[in-house]
Design a protein around this motif. Sequence first.
Motif, PDB file in Angstrom:
ATOM      1  N   LYS A  30      70.311  42.730  20.170  1.00  0.00           N
ATOM      2  CA  LYS A  30      71.413  42.106  20.940  1.00  0.00           C
ATOM      3  C   LYS A  30      70.652  41.042  21.977  1.00  0.00           C
ATOM      4  O   LYS A  30      71.288  40.174  22.211  1.00  0.00           O
ATOM      5  CB  LYS A  30      72.152  43.106  21.698  1.00  0.00           C
ATOM      6  CG  LYS A  30      73.404  42.380  22.439  1.00  0.00           C
ATOM      7  CD  LYS A  30      74.218  43.297  22.859  1.00  0.00           C
ATOM      8  CE  LYS A  30      75.412  42.324  23.683  1.00  0.00           C
ATOM      9  NZ  LYS A  30      76.538  43.148  24.151  1.00  0.00           N
ATOM     10  N   GLN A  31      69.370  41.708  22.384  1.00  0.00           N
ATOM     11  CA  GLN A  31      68.902  40.780  23.287  1.00  0.00           C
ATOM     12  C   GLN A  31      68.301  39.471  22.631  1.00  0.00           C
ATOM     13  O   GLN A  31      68.480  38.408  23.181  1.00  0.00           O
ATOM     14  CB  GLN A  31      67.562  41.462  23.756  1.00  0.00           C
ATOM     15  CG  GLN A  31      67.082  40.890  25.172  1.00  0.00           C
ATOM     16  CD  GLN A  31      66.218  39.609  24.585  1.00  0.00           C
ATOM     17  OE1 GLN A  31      65.351  39.467  23.808  1.00  0.00           O
ATOM     18  NE2 GLN A  31      66.116  38.485  25.555  1.00  0.00           N
ATOM     19  N   VAL A  32      68.032  39.426  21.299  1.00  0.00           N
ATOM     20  CA  VAL A  32      67.770  38.271  20.753  1.00  0.00           C
ATOM     21  C   VAL A  32      68.769  37.138  20.794  1.00  0.00           C
ATOM     22  O   VAL A  32      68.574  35.909  20.650  1.00  0.00           O
ATOM     23  CB  VAL A  32      67.244  38.677  19.194  1.00  0.00           C
ATOM     24  CG1 VAL A  32      67.080  37.605  18.301  1.00  0.00           C
ATOM     25  CG2 VAL A  32      66.183  39.589  18.999  1.00  0.00           C
ATOM     26  N   GLY A  33      70.044  37.721  20.664  1.00  0.00           N
ATOM     27  CA  GLY A  33      71.338  36.878  20.817  1.00  0.00           C
ATOM     28  C   GLY A  33      71.111  35.741  21.918  1.00  0.00           C
ATOM     29  O   GLY A  33      72.005  34.915  21.947  1.00  0.00           O
ATOM     30  N   THR A  34      70.709  36.228  23.075  1.00  0.00           N
ATOM     31  CA  THR A  34      70.555  35.698  24.372  1.00  0.00           C
ATOM     32  C   THR A  34      69.670  34.495  24.407  1.00  0.00           C
ATOM     33  O   THR A  34      69.410  33.964  25.211  1.00  0.00           O
ATOM     34  CB  THR A  34      70.452  36.602  25.487  1.00  0.00           C
ATOM     35  OG1 THR A  34      69.320  37.311  25.288  1.00  0.00           O
ATOM     36  CG2 THR A  34      71.732  37.657  25.186  1.00  0.00           C
ATOM     37  N   ARG A  35      68.625  34.629  23.368  1.00  0.00           N
ATOM     38  CA  ARG A  35      67.448  33.705  23.376  1.00  0.00           C
ATOM     39  C   ARG A  35      67.799  32.357  23.187  1.00  0.00           C
ATOM     40  O   ARG A  35      68.903  32.053  22.602  1.00  0.00           O
ATOM     41  CB  ARG A  35      66.147  34.159  22.476  1.00  0.00           C
ATOM     42  CG  ARG A  35      65.816  35.489  23.005  1.00  0.00           C
ATOM     43  CD  ARG A  35      64.652  35.984  22.037  1.00  0.00           C
ATOM     44  NE  ARG A  35      64.282  37.322  22.176  1.00  0.00           N
ATOM     45  CZ  ARG A  35      63.428  37.961  21.567  1.00  0.00           C
ATOM     46  NH1 ARG A  35      62.529  37.263  20.537  1.00  0.00           N
ATOM     47  NH2 ARG A  35      62.997  39.214  21.543  1.00  0.00           N
ATOM     48  N   GLU A  36      66.873  31.550  23.528  1.00  0.00           N
ATOM     49  CA  GLU A  36      67.076  29.974  23.228  1.00  0.00           C
ATOM     50  C   GLU A  36      67.068  29.842  21.580  1.00  0.00           C
ATOM     51  O   GLU A  36      67.497  29.184  20.883  1.00  0.00           O
ATOM     52  CB  GLU A  36      65.710  29.174  23.921  1.00  0.00           C
ATOM     53  CG  GLU A  36      66.223  27.783  24.175  1.00  0.00           C
ATOM     54  CD  GLU A  36      65.221  27.273  25.191  1.00  0.00           C
ATOM     55  OE1 GLU A  36      65.161  27.453  26.376  1.00  0.00           O
ATOM     56  OE2 GLU A  36      64.099  26.692  24.628  1.00  0.00           O
ATOM     57  N   ALA A  67      71.564  38.350   8.838  1.00  0.00           N
ATOM     58  CA  ALA A  67      70.609  38.178   8.006  1.00  0.00           C
ATOM     59  C   ALA A  67      69.724  36.763   8.290  1.00  0.00           C
ATOM     60  O   ALA A  67      68.474  36.961   8.235  1.00  0.00           O
ATOM     61  CB  ALA A  67      71.132  37.932   6.372  1.00  0.00           C
ATOM     62  N   PHE A  68      70.721  35.847   8.564  1.00  0.00           N
ATOM     63  CA  PHE A  68      69.983  34.453   9.035  1.00  0.00           C
ATOM     64  C   PHE A  68      69.063  34.924  10.153  1.00  0.00           C
ATOM     65  O   PHE A  68      68.175  34.346  10.512  1.00  0.00           O
ATOM     66  CB  PHE A  68      71.179  33.428   9.331  1.00  0.00           C
ATOM     67  CG  PHE A  68      71.660  33.077   8.208  1.00  0.00           C
ATOM     68  CD1 PHE A  68      71.143  32.827   7.090  1.00  0.00           C
ATOM     69  CD2 PHE A  68      73.049  32.480   8.201  1.00  0.00           C
ATOM     70  CE1 PHE A  68      71.634  32.177   5.907  1.00  0.00           C
ATOM     71  CE2 PHE A  68      73.719  31.890   7.251  1.00  0.00           C
ATOM     72  CZ  PHE A  68      72.943  31.547   5.856  1.00  0.00           C
ATOM     73  N   ARG A  69      69.565  35.599  11.213  1.00  0.00           N
ATOM     74  CA  ARG A  69      68.953  35.803  12.543  1.00  0.00           C
ATOM     75  C   ARG A  69      67.691  36.461  12.113  1.00  0.00           C
ATOM     76  O   ARG A  69      66.805  36.662  12.939  1.00  0.00           O
ATOM     77  CB  ARG A  69      69.863  36.389  13.388  1.00  0.00           C
ATOM     78  CG  ARG A  69      70.733  35.450  14.018  1.00  0.00           C
ATOM     79  CD  ARG A  69      71.262  35.787  14.979  1.00  0.00           C
ATOM     80  NE  ARG A  69      72.237  34.841  15.719  1.00  0.00           N
ATOM     81  CZ  ARG A  69      73.049  34.847  16.819  1.00  0.00           C
ATOM     82  NH1 ARG A  69      73.200  35.943  17.336  1.00  0.00           N
ATOM     83  NH2 ARG A  69      73.818  33.973  16.981  1.00  0.00           N
ATOM     84  N   LEU A  70      67.554  36.958  11.161  1.00  0.00           N
ATOM     85  CA  LEU A  70      66.276  37.800  10.606  1.00  0.00           C
ATOM     86  C   LEU A  70      65.264  37.225   9.752  1.00  0.00           C
ATOM     87  O   LEU A  70      64.439  37.770   8.919  1.00  0.00           O
ATOM     88  CB  LEU A  70      66.688  39.483  10.165  1.00  0.00           C
ATOM     89  CG  LEU A  70      67.564  40.461  11.097  1.00  0.00           C
ATOM     90  CD1 LEU A  70      67.703  41.344  10.297  1.00  0.00           C
ATOM     91  CD2 LEU A  70      66.388  40.976  12.108  1.00  0.00           C
ATOM     92  N   SER A  71      65.917  35.988   9.281  1.00  0.00           N
ATOM     93  CA  SER A  71      65.219  35.063   8.582  1.00  0.00           C
ATOM     94  C   SER A  71      65.142  35.462   7.189  1.00  0.00           C
ATOM     95  O   SER A  71      64.250  34.918   6.239  1.00  0.00           O
ATOM     96  CB  SER A  71      63.440  34.942   9.013  1.00  0.00           C
ATOM     97  OG  SER A  71      63.423  34.697  10.386  1.00  0.00           O
ATOM     98  N   ALA A  72      66.130  36.397   6.575  1.00  0.00           N
ATOM     99  CA  ALA A  72      66.160  36.559   5.368  1.00  0.00           C
ATOM    100  C   ALA A  72      67.076  35.305   4.607  1.00  0.00           C
ATOM    101  O   ALA A  72      67.705  34.684   5.280  1.00  0.00           O
ATOM    102  CB  ALA A  72      66.864  37.844   5.006  1.00  0.00           C
ATOM    103  N   ASN A 290      78.981  42.754  19.284  1.00  0.00           N
ATOM    104  CA  ASN A 290      78.021  43.853  18.848  1.00  0.00           C
ATOM    105  C   ASN A 290      77.674  44.195  17.251  1.00  0.00           C
ATOM    106  O   ASN A 290      76.668  44.897  17.062  1.00  0.00           O
ATOM    107  CB  ASN A 290      78.709  45.269  19.906  1.00  0.00           C
ATOM    108  CG  ASN A 290      78.665  45.007  21.264  1.00  0.00           C
ATOM    109  OD1 ASN A 290      77.882  44.227  21.703  1.00  0.00           O
ATOM    110  ND2 ASN A 290      79.463  45.995  21.884  1.00  0.00           N
ATOM    111  N   GLY A 291      78.858  43.841  16.730  1.00  0.00           N
ATOM    112  CA  GLY A 291      78.693  43.948  15.135  1.00  0.00           C
ATOM    113  C   GLY A 291      77.407  43.239  14.627  1.00  0.00           C
ATOM    114  O   GLY A 291      76.944  43.755  13.669  1.00  0.00           O
TER     115      GLY A 291
END
Lengths: 307, 187
Positions: A30-36, A67-72, A290-291
């Motif tokens: 969830k924290q990753v979603g707040t990064r630049e 999946a995109f946010r994990l680079s898959a 959160n999903g």
Amino acid sequence: MNWNRKDLLGLRELSAEEINFILETADAFKQVGTREIKKVPALRGKTLINFFVEPSTRTRTSFELAAFRLSADVINISASTSSLTKGETLKDTARNLEALHADILILRHSSAGAPQFLAQRLKSSVINAGDGAHEHPTQGLLDMYTIREKRGNIRGLHVVIVGDILFSRVARSNIFGLTKMGARVTLVGPSTLVPREFEKLGVSVSHKIDEVLPDADVVNLLRIQHERQRKEYFPGIGEYTTLFGLTKERAKFLKPDCLVMHPGPINRGVEIDSEVADGLQSVILDQVTNGLAVRMAVLYLCGGIAT
Amino acid sequence: MNENEHTASPTRTPIMDAEAIRRALRRIAHEIIEQNADLRSVVLAGIPLRGVEIARRLGEFIREVSKVEVETGTIDVAMHRDDVGTRPELPVVHVSNLPLPLEHRTVIIVDDVLFTGRTVRAALDAISSFGRPARIQLAALIDRGHRELPIRADYVGKNLPTATREQIQVRLQQIDNEPDAVWLFKE
């Protein structure tokens, strides 16, 4: 804890410790979603296939973005564009996808047990994105994540689930997960859709929403699934709203800190009034945010283990 | 980090005790003060688990000496590693937390043991997803050598030449619930 599952098929087979581990892992994502830059390389080089044999927008989009946010890399296949319409069996379709070196298969299917069937036959990770009226584990997890985030804990809370429980995979995943995490669960709806049988799962059953609401810490309203309803089960929309809808009049009886949840899409004016869905107690959009975190956690854990 | 952890082994040699660790961290704190004219721009970013505790202690020493409250944070590297899916155990991810924005600041990565440098590479990658600091520096309690990447530390508590097969174990009271110590394990 050491995670060792390649598949997520349901919450019934998970331990409380495993559920807690997923929720803690989701905190980090969830924290990753707040990064630049909202993207991490954890699943770089992995291929994920969104295989949705039943229509879905939000769950598919959520998995895709996770999946995109994990680079898959992601491919989407829907029922209408797949060769299932040409008579290919589910197993053959899936084996073809695996032959393309898909690492993770997200499956939504109208038949209960379809994800398990594939998980036993494929080396790829299989994630259940909803199978018939059986389970929708990531929805159950994101509901629990939201409760835990807003209330600090799940244990001891009274969660009321209202609606068409009989046909709801969301309800089943919530029941399995919440009871394991120590919540008290009450199911509410017409006796045709909420039979007493459910008490065997360790929950209470009620057919009178007004008796239950004042004691609720969380009210989770399920969508009335018009596409699944048959006359003999369902009282009719107007009557349903009168008997079980969370109207703004009924909402006055909720505790001030009671959370109002809905897995979406909302039928405004049917299971919930607009004023309540958009009100201060509503955490419906938090559930969506959160999903994403929960699905990143599930993809990381199931897709990241050495195979 | 996990790669340095070990629970039981035949021979265990003490390398540092609580007092030695205290002195080493205090010296690093002095060096950080010397190297950074504007301490208020410094962020001590600990790598979980023990780097976070070491960063906290460095912050305390800096405050004692210079009366400046240096900001601390947590930088998790698990999701930035380049070996996910190849290790028997999946690294546990932790919540990262850095004071933002990072522009015009000096981020000091803090870890307990510097070994191959791969953890630090992942930390550099993680920090860049938060923004673009003016400078990034590196502090480690132990530098045991065997770098696999062109990475060096700016602040080192103790240089300890080791064999690859040996293991270093750092124990900190607040994390491990046992006295502060550094141990060397031999096969």
